[in-house]
Scaffold this motif. Sequence first.
Motif, mmCIF file in Angstrom:
data_model
loop_
_atom_site.group_PDB
_atom_site.id
_atom_site.type_symbol
_atom_site.label_atom_id
_atom_site.label_comp_id
_atom_site.label_asym_id
_atom_site.label_seq_id
_atom_site.Cartn_x
_atom_site.Cartn_y
_atom_site.Cartn_z
ATOM 1 N N ALA A 197 -63.171 56.004 -11.252
ATOM 2 C CA ALA A 197 -62.596 56.918 -10.426
ATOM 3 C C ALA A 197 -62.549 55.933 -9.270
ATOM 4 N N SER A 198 -61.383 56.334 -8.477
ATOM 5 C CA SER A 198 -61.293 55.605 -7.136
ATOM 6 C C SER A 198 -61.012 56.716 -6.093
ATOM 7 N N LEU A 199 -61.520 56.288 -4.862
ATOM 8 C CA LEU A 199 -61.182 57.071 -3.802
ATOM 9 C C LEU A 199 -60.578 56.222 -2.757
ATOM 10 N N SER A 200 -59.363 56.808 -2.115
ATOM 11 C CA SER A 200 -58.760 56.323 -1.140
ATOM 12 C C SER A 200 -58.503 57.192 -0.051
ATOM 13 N N CYS A 201 -58.700 56.706 1.167
ATOM 14 C CA CYS A 201 -58.688 57.690 2.498
ATOM 15 C C CYS A 201 -57.961 57.012 3.416
ATOM 16 N N ASN A 202 -57.150 57.779 4.536
ATOM 17 C CA ASN A 202 -56.412 57.267 5.508
ATOM 18 C C ASN A 202 -56.523 58.327 6.508
ATOM 19 N N ARG A 203 -56.906 57.643 7.652
ATOM 20 C CA ARG A 203 -57.132 58.415 8.997
ATOM 21 C C ARG A 203 -55.839 58.542 9.565
ATOM 22 N N SER A 204 -55.007 59.574 9.636
ATOM 23 C CA SER A 204 -53.466 59.831 10.373
ATOM 24 C C SER A 204 -54.012 59.786 11.830
ATOM 25 N N PRO A 227 -57.470 60.845 14.991
ATOM 26 C CA PRO A 227 -58.993 60.920 15.004
ATOM 27 C C PRO A 227 -59.535 62.113 14.323
ATOM 28 N N ASN A 228 -58.877 63.214 14.061
ATOM 29 C CA ASN A 228 -59.266 64.507 13.477
ATOM 30 C C ASN A 228 -58.509 64.667 12.167
ATOM 31 N N GLN A 229 -57.722 63.944 11.553
ATOM 32 C CA GLN A 229 -57.039 64.244 10.357
ATOM 33 C C GLN A 229 -57.394 62.999 9.488
ATOM 34 N N ILE A 230 -58.107 63.304 8.340
ATOM 35 C CA ILE A 230 -58.317 62.342 7.156
ATOM 36 C C ILE A 230 -57.600 62.780 5.855
ATOM 37 N N ASN A 231 -56.885 62.164 5.179
ATOM 38 C CA ASN A 231 -56.301 62.487 3.902
ATOM 39 C C ASN A 231 -56.709 61.727 2.952
ATOM 40 N N CYS A 232 -57.451 62.123 1.688
ATOM 41 C CA CYS A 232 -58.204 61.162 0.593
ATOM 42 C C CYS A 232 -57.068 61.659 -0.735
ATOM 43 N N GLU A 233 -57.071 60.475 -1.456
ATOM 44 C CA GLU A 233 -56.741 60.886 -2.844
ATOM 45 C C GLU A 233 -57.637 60.324 -4.014
ATOM 46 N N LEU A 234 -58.380 61.050 -4.863
ATOM 47 C CA LEU A 234 -59.314 60.866 -5.723
ATOM 48 C C LEU A 234 -58.434 60.417 -7.285
ATOM 49 N N ASP A 260 -59.321 66.605 4.844
ATOM 50 C CA ASP A 260 -60.462 66.626 5.803
ATOM 51 C C ASP A 260 -61.930 66.568 5.025
ATOM 52 N N PRO A 261 -62.354 65.664 4.691
ATOM 53 C CA PRO A 261 -63.555 65.634 4.007
ATOM 54 C C PRO A 261 -64.801 65.692 5.084
ATOM 55 N N GLN A 262 -65.828 66.459 4.992
ATOM 56 C CA GLN A 262 -66.797 66.585 5.902
ATOM 57 C C GLN A 262 -67.933 65.731 5.694
ATOM 58 N N GLY A 276 -64.456 55.340 13.631
ATOM 59 C CA GLY A 276 -63.001 55.262 13.741
ATOM 60 C C GLY A 276 -62.112 54.527 12.679
ATOM 61 N N GLN A 277 -62.865 54.173 11.481
ATOM 62 C CA GLN A 277 -62.129 53.442 10.499
ATOM 63 C C GLN A 277 -60.950 54.093 10.284
ATOM 64 N N THR A 278 -60.023 53.096 9.979
ATOM 65 C CA THR A 278 -58.558 53.878 9.636
ATOM 66 C C THR A 278 -58.135 54.040 7.985
ATOM 67 N N SER A 279 -58.865 53.299 7.131
ATOM 68 C CA SER A 279 -58.801 53.537 5.886
ATOM 69 C C SER A 279 -60.004 53.050 5.194
ATOM 70 N N LEU A 280 -60.200 53.653 3.828
ATOM 71 C CA LEU A 280 -61.307 53.531 2.957
ATOM 72 C C LEU A 280 -60.898 53.258 1.449
ATOM 73 N N PHE A 281 -61.364 52.574 0.856
ATOM 74 C CA PHE A 281 -61.389 52.420 -0.761
ATOM 75 C C PHE A 281 -62.721 52.248 -1.370
ATOM 76 N N VAL A 282 -62.967 53.211 -2.329
ATOM 77 C CA VAL A 282 -64.285 53.043 -2.961
ATOM 78 C C VAL A 282 -63.939 53.295 -4.618
ATOM 79 N N GLN A 283 -64.804 52.781 -5.278
ATOM 80 C CA GLN A 283 -64.505 52.935 -6.961
ATOM 81 C C GLN A 283 -66.079 53.005 -7.523
#
Length: 257
Positions: free
Chosen positions: A46-53, A55-62, A78-80, A132-139
Amino acid sequence: MKIVEETRTRLVLKHRPLRYWFIGWCIFTVSLSFLIYCTVVDTASASLSCNRSSPNQINCELRQYNLLGSMNKVKLFDPQEAYILTKRGSKGGTTYQVIIVTPFKDFPLLLHISYQENQELVFKINNFINTGQTSLFVQQNQRNYLFFLNLFILIVMAIATFFATSPVTSCTLYKSLNKVFIERKSLRGNHIIEQPLETILNFDIQEKQFKYSKLYRIVIVFKSGKKIPLNPQYTNENSIRYVFSRIHSFLKSVTSD
């Protein structure tokens, strides 16, 4: 074991290992279903990629992949937070699973990952959410676990197939030919043993203690010392005792003639 034919000159016995067939095919069917599930349904990586559009809006795709490479996409809004869920099995085993919390639903990641790897993943996800990171990618990857699990299932299926294809045994005592024929037929092939009647020393009953009861089988003892079971699989006492008595009656008639 049953008597299928009894005449003055011939006695035919047959043993069908019905219990072995039933157990073998049941285990094979369950194992095959589990193998299909592990290969087609269960998640291998599995891989999780997230982007912060904002400061209060995060969209991720699993993205979840099975062993065949098929992919399933899940949107996370909006992961908490992320935390480790500890699961303890009935036999004392412990597994750890990362859970991602969102306002709508909690999303579990892979189950068979070490605690240390999960801890590192949780730190990265929570660090991304709270900074304040703008992106994340983990596996995550559990392909090796599924590979060895499938290998174990294949071994179980091979053993189950061996039981499911246990041979049907036929024993024919020919008075006119002065012969005994023992034939074993199965999907694995046929095997015939032929010996003169005078080489038989006697017939014996062997017993074996199983968990809740004793089971029995008939064995031909030859003068050479060789012993051949008529029913390789042990069975109930009543049928064995009856067949044993009919064999002795037949052999006495052969001797008297």
